[in-house]
Design an enzyme around this catalytic site. Structure first.
Site, PDB file in Angstrom:
ATOM      1  CB  CYS A  76      -0.934  -0.022   1.195  1.00  0.00           C
ATOM      2  SG  CYS A  76      -2.025  -1.446   1.152  1.00  0.00           S
ATOM      3  NE  ARG A 107       0.755  -8.200  -1.642  1.00  0.00           N
ATOM      4  CZ  ARG A 107      -0.518  -7.804  -1.748  1.00  0.00           C
ATOM      5  NH1 ARG A 107      -1.052  -7.677  -2.946  1.00  0.00           N
ATOM      6  NH2 ARG A 107      -1.229  -7.532  -0.688  1.00  0.00           N
TER       7      ARG A 107
HETATM    8  C1  UGA Z   1      -1.517   1.045   5.161  1.00  0.00           C
HETATM    9  C2  UGA Z   1      -2.297   2.120   5.937  1.00  0.00           C
HETATM   10  O1  UGA Z   1      -1.764   2.229   7.247  1.00  0.00           O
HETATM   11  C3  UGA Z   1      -3.789   1.773   6.006  1.00  0.00           C
HETATM   12  O2  UGA Z   1      -4.499   2.820   6.646  1.00  0.00           O
HETATM   13  C4  UGA Z   1      -4.325   1.571   4.572  1.00  0.00           C
HETATM   14  O3  UGA Z   1      -5.682   1.202   4.574  1.00  0.00           O
HETATM   15  C5  UGA Z   1      -3.522   0.480   3.898  1.00  0.00           C
HETATM   16  O4  UGA Z   1      -2.133   0.849   3.879  1.00  0.00           O
HETATM   17  C6  UGA Z   1      -4.048   0.311   2.498  1.00  0.00           C
HETATM   18  O5  UGA Z   1      -3.945   1.244   1.714  1.00  0.00           O
HETATM   19  O6  UGA Z   1      -4.661  -0.724   2.214  1.00  0.00           O
HETATM   20  P1  UGA Z   1      -0.589  -1.403   5.779  1.00  0.00           P
HETATM   21  O7  UGA Z   1       0.009  -1.417   4.410  1.00  0.00           O
HETATM   22  O8  UGA Z   1      -1.336  -2.588   6.246  1.00  0.00           O
HETATM   23  O9  UGA Z   1      -1.606  -0.162   5.925  1.00  0.00           O
HETATM   24  O10 UGA Z   1       0.607  -1.173   6.796  1.00  0.00           O
HETATM   25  P2  UGA Z   1       1.059  -0.036   7.818  1.00  0.00           P
HETATM   26  O11 UGA Z   1       0.667  -0.413   9.166  1.00  0.00           O
HETATM   27  O12 UGA Z   1       0.661   1.300   7.326  1.00  0.00           O
HETATM   28  O13 UGA Z   1       2.650  -0.178   7.709  1.00  0.00           O
HETATM   29  C7  UGA Z   1       3.311   0.090   6.466  1.00  0.00           C
HETATM   30  C8  UGA Z   1       4.805  -0.025   6.611  1.00  0.00           C
HETATM   31  O14 UGA Z   1       5.318   1.045   7.379  1.00  0.00           O
HETATM   32  C9  UGA Z   1       5.305  -1.299   7.301  1.00  0.00           C
HETATM   33  O15 UGA Z   1       6.388  -1.804   6.555  1.00  0.00           O
HETATM   34  C10 UGA Z   1       5.741  -0.832   8.676  1.00  0.00           C
HETATM   35  O16 UGA Z   1       6.783  -1.613   9.178  1.00  0.00           O
HETATM   36  C11 UGA Z   1       6.220   0.576   8.354  1.00  0.00           C
HETATM   37  N1  UGA Z   1       6.156   1.498   9.499  1.00  0.00           N
HETATM   38  C12 UGA Z   1       4.962   1.798  10.075  1.00  0.00           C
HETATM   39  C13 UGA Z   1       7.314   2.080   9.966  1.00  0.00           C
HETATM   40  O17 UGA Z   1       8.435   1.827   9.456  1.00  0.00           O
HETATM   41  N2  UGA Z   1       7.247   2.953  11.024  1.00  0.00           N
HETATM   42  C14 UGA Z   1       6.074   3.280  11.597  1.00  0.00           C
HETATM   43  O18 UGA Z   1       6.094   4.109  12.546  1.00  0.00           O
HETATM   44  C15 UGA Z   1       4.912   2.675  11.140  1.00  0.00           C
END
Ligand code: UGA
Length: 457
Positions: free
Chosen positions: A278, A345
């Site tokens: 995403c 992914r």
């Molecule tokens: C993200 C969004 O958070 C959702 O709100 C959205 O609905 C979704 O994409 C989508 O478009 O379907 P997601 O991809 O499940 O959700 O994952 P996240 O929790 O956002 O994390 C994304 C990445 O950021 C991960 O690799 C995580 O490790 C990283 N991350 C997250 C960080 O490196 N630091 C942080 O503080 C938070």
């Protein structure tokens, strides 16, 4: 209201199951017949906490059923959610061909009025194209189409929880009638009237805001939200680099910065950067969309560049610590792009492993849920469900996903099993003091441990 969900990927499956749990009758379909057969056999093709509970119940109670016949789903439904994939093209734009072909199919098969809702993440103005396609390909005079946008904000790993307890439900509509219909559809969620599969005995109290906008705004809200989250993470990662140079501790800095409610503490965790299907692809698509509209979104380009550099930063640290990588045994803890999912992914870990292999390292890996998917990408790695096997004889251990299970490992035992007790914690998951006490050479991102240990080399 009879609902159809077209596309049984992650968003379609979670949304369809949860809407059924909220009391609707749902028919779900996908053009991947094997996927439908798996679902009809009661198996779930993705790992998502709580989804099994919900799916099991709604299928048993006949509120959700799967069909491989997309036309059947279209004909039976009044409201159709399009949840097909919009993967990136070579240039980074969203590939809308699946949306286009579903639109044509809906137009041709419909005999009655339909409300068609985009749930897939799409660039602004897709709603306009969708409306046009439905009109020009319509075959039956009884078919009348309304279009709406209803972006999804689910996070993998907590998607069921997020569906039932959203911060906001956003709908982009053109008619009052559509707004009312969607308000009705979401009423159980808005009023907290559902059997919550996550919280017992009671759910969080705050009711979500129901946000009604134009279709273009709703489309923009989705890309703008994901891109902003990426921006925050990249900001924290640059702070981590700065802390390493200046002797600060990025965890202390981001915590204090995030206490300001105007900034907020979430998504300021420094480490290996953002992955998954995403954030990286949406930020890229948003940049492209802006470019095409004649707006230079340099801010996002920079956030994307910083994110790509995170893997370089880690590899630099590994090289510096190991000197020669060829022939070294490196253990990987965590392959999924984040904990509580089997999704790999665009996971940073995949790129890290690729680089280590290219340098001639011997890589062993473990992940609580993602090993099977990783095997398809790297069939020749040695995998083990037991982190101890991965640590045994290793010259370095890399923490690439912050699974709770890894925090709770017997780190003393791991220390004793390693050839060289060196841990590079790319997710800042472990406590530097504890690791040092156990005798590890321990490095993470933007914390004093890094400075201390690196200075020793
Ligand atoms: C993200 C969004 O958070 C959702 O709100 C959205 O609905 C979704 O994409 C989508 O478009 O379907 P997601 O991809 O499940 O959700 O994952 P996240 O929790 O956002 O994390 C994304 C990445 O950021 C991960 O690799 C995580 O490790 C990283 N991350 C997250 C960080 O490196 N630091 C942080 O503080 C938070």
């Amino acid at each position: 209201m009879r609902l159809a969900v077209i596309g049984c990927g992650y968003v379609g499956l979670v949304s369809g199951s949860c809407l059924a749990e909220a009391g609707h009758e749902v028919i779900a379909t996908d053009n991947d017949g094997a996927r439908i057969a798996t679902l009809q056999a009661g198996k779930i093709p993705i790992y998502e906490p709580n989804l099994d509970k919900v799916l099991d119940r709604v299928v048993r109670e006949r509120r959700l059923r799967f069909t491989a016949d997309c036309t059947e789903a279209v004909r039976e439904a009044d409201v159709i959610f399009i949840c097909v994939g919009t993967p990136p093209t070579e240039s980074g734009e969203a590939d809308l061909s699946a949306i286009d072909s579903v639109a044509r199919m809906i137009a041709q098969e419909s005999r009655t009025p339909k409300l068609v809702i985009e749930k897939s993440t799409v660039p602004a103005q897709t709603g306009e194209e969708l409306k046009r396609a439905l009109q020009v390909y319509a075959k039956n005079s009884g078919a009348r189409f309304r279009v709406a946008s209803n972006p999804e904000f689910l996070r993998e790993g907590t998607a069921v929880d997020d569906f039932f307890h959203p911060d906001r439900v956003v709908i982009g509509v053109e008619e009052k009638e559509t707004e009312q219909e969607l308000r009705e559809l979401y009423r159980p969620i808005l009023e907290g009237r559902f059997r919550c599969p996550v919280h017992k005995p009671s759910c969080p109290a705050a009711a979500p805001e129901f946000v009604v906008t134009t279709i273009a705004s709703a489309e923009l809200i989705k890309h703008a939200s994901n891109s902003f989250l990426g921006l925050k993470i990249s900001y924290a990662n640059v702070l981590a680099d700065l802390c390493e140079r200046l002797g600060g501790n990025v965890d202390e800095v981001t915590r204090a910065v995030g206490l300001d409610p105007r900034i907020g503490g979430q998504f300021l965790k420094a480490g290996l950067g953002f992955g998954g299907y995403c954030l990286p692809k949406d930020i890229q698509a948003f940049i492209k969309l802006a470019d095409r509209a004649g707006i230079d979104f340099g801010l996002l380009k920079e956030a994307e560049r910083i994110n790509k550099q995170r893997v370089d930063r880690l590899i630099e640290k590994v090289k510096k610590a190991l000197w020669v990588m060829k022939g070294k045994q490196i253990g990987i803890l965590g392959i999924a792009f984040k904990p509580n999912t089997d999704d790999i992914r665009l996971a940073p870990a995949i790129e890290v492993i690729r680089r280590l292999l290219a340098e001639g390292a011997n890589v062993r890996a473990t992940d609580p849920e993602a090993m099977e998917r990783a095997r398809a990408v790297f069939p020749n790695l040695i995998y083990s469900a037991d982190p101890l096997d991965v640590a045994r004889g290793a010259d370095a251990l890399l923490v690439l996903t912050e699974w709770e299970q890894f925090r709770k490992l017997d780190w003393k035992r791991i220390h004793d099993e390693m050839a060289r007790p060196l841990v590079l914690d790319a997710r800042n998951m472990l406590h530097p003091a504890m690791m040092r006490e156990l005798g590890f050479e321990y490095m993470s991102f933007g914390r004093p441990d890094t400075v201390a240990v690196m200075a020793g080399h």
